[in-house]
Design an enzyme around this catalytic site. Structure first.
Site, PDB file in Angstrom:
ATOM      1  CD  GLU A  58      24.000  22.428  48.992  1.00  0.00           C
ATOM      2  OE1 GLU A  58      22.825  22.356  48.595  1.00  0.00           O
ATOM      3  OE2 GLU A  58      24.668  23.486  48.968  1.00  0.00           O
ATOM      4  CE  LYS A 129      19.408  23.884  49.268  1.00  0.00           C
ATOM      5  NZ  LYS A 129      20.503  24.030  48.282  1.00  0.00           N
ATOM      6  CB  CYS A 164      23.193  25.681  50.661  1.00  0.00           C
ATOM      7  SG  CYS A 164      24.210  26.732  49.580  1.00  0.00           S
TER       8      CYS A 164
END
Length: 276
Positions: A58, A129, A164
């Site tokens: 990421e 995300k 994540c």
């Protein structure tokens, strides 16, 4: 409530044993961004010599915990970083998950955006995300959250994309499974103080969805935050097929995409879902 929207190419991908290389980068703040980009592209080239798919972590170009650098080095989806990654995928004929980068759109909004390239260099999928980390700080200060779930056909089978902090939200992974996912690719910048959570959550997402989890983390020191490594491949049964340490390395694993279907047939727990 977020709409469940899925984007998948029309063409199906033939399943076979897939060699995946998780490039666990050192993303320490002490390294200049331009140098890291050059060095990372070289690492991808090296990994591509013996892999069908390469995965990056990421916000690797700036470091997951460096919001100021993310703002400074934000690029559009058609910018030079994405172009360089696509060209690399085409040059080596690999699937390349380019990790995520700070995307800025035409309206000036910023997103933590993952990019996945097919072997011809075309952008097969992008994912903004959904769950931003930082509560009232961190990436929530700069980024906007995505509102779309992504499942894309790859050699792993229908593959859900996540980033994540998304790992802490099992309902997202169940929604991806409902959308057909049999594997998950996760780009991450997970810190050392909570690395035991990472180890548990990556296995939990695999076990509860009976799907492959391939999760690439980074290492290094970003300000006061140390990144924890432990990039991992977890099979649909929950077995750890490969696991990284806490230093820069390439974690290589051979994935049998058909293991998901075999395990779901042998232990059909997903058929017994009663809530959701």
């Amino acid at each position: 409530r977020m709409a469940r929207t899925y984007r998948r190419p029309l063409a199906r991908v033939r399943h076979m044993t897939v060699r995946v290389a998780l490039v666990q980068l050192d993303c320490s703040t002490s390294e200049a961004v331009a140098h890291r980009v050059t060095r990372t592209l070289a690492l991808v080239e090296k990994a591509a010599a013996d892999a069908d798919m390469v995965v990056l972590p990421e916000l690797w170009h700036v470091g997951a915990f460096d919001v100021d650098a993310a703002r400074q080095h934000a690029q559009p989806l058609d910018g030079p970083l994405v172009a360089a990654l696509g060209a690399l995928a085409a040059e080596h004929g690999i699937w390349l998950h380019g990790g995520s980068f700070c995307e800025v759109d035409a309206d000036g909004s910023h997103y933590n955006t993952s990019v996945l390239f097919a072997p011809d260099g075309e952008l097969a999928a992008s994912y903004r995300k959904v769950h931003l980390f930082g509560f009232d700080g961190g990436e929530t200060v700069l980024m906007s959250g995505g509102d779309e779930l992504v499942v894309v056909d790859t050699p792993l089978g229908p593959t859900g994309l996540a980033t994540c902090y998304d790992l802490r939200f099992p309902e997202m992974f169940r929604a991806l499974t409902d959308g057909g996912a049999t594997a998950f690719l996760v780009a991450s910048g997970w810190p050392t103080p909570r690395i035991e959570h990472w180890d548990v959550l990556t296995r939990a997402r695999a076990i509860e969805n009976q799907a492959w989890v391939l999760a690439c983390n980074e290492v290094g020191l970003q300000g006061d935050t140390r990144l924890g490594g432990h990039s991992v491949a977890v099979s649909p049964t929950g077995a750890v097929a490969a696991h990284g340490a806490e230093h820069e390395q390439v974690v290589v694993v051979d994935v049998d995409p058909d293991e998901t279907a075999r395990w779901r047939e042998a232990f059909p727990a997903l058929q017994d879902i009663r809530i959701g």
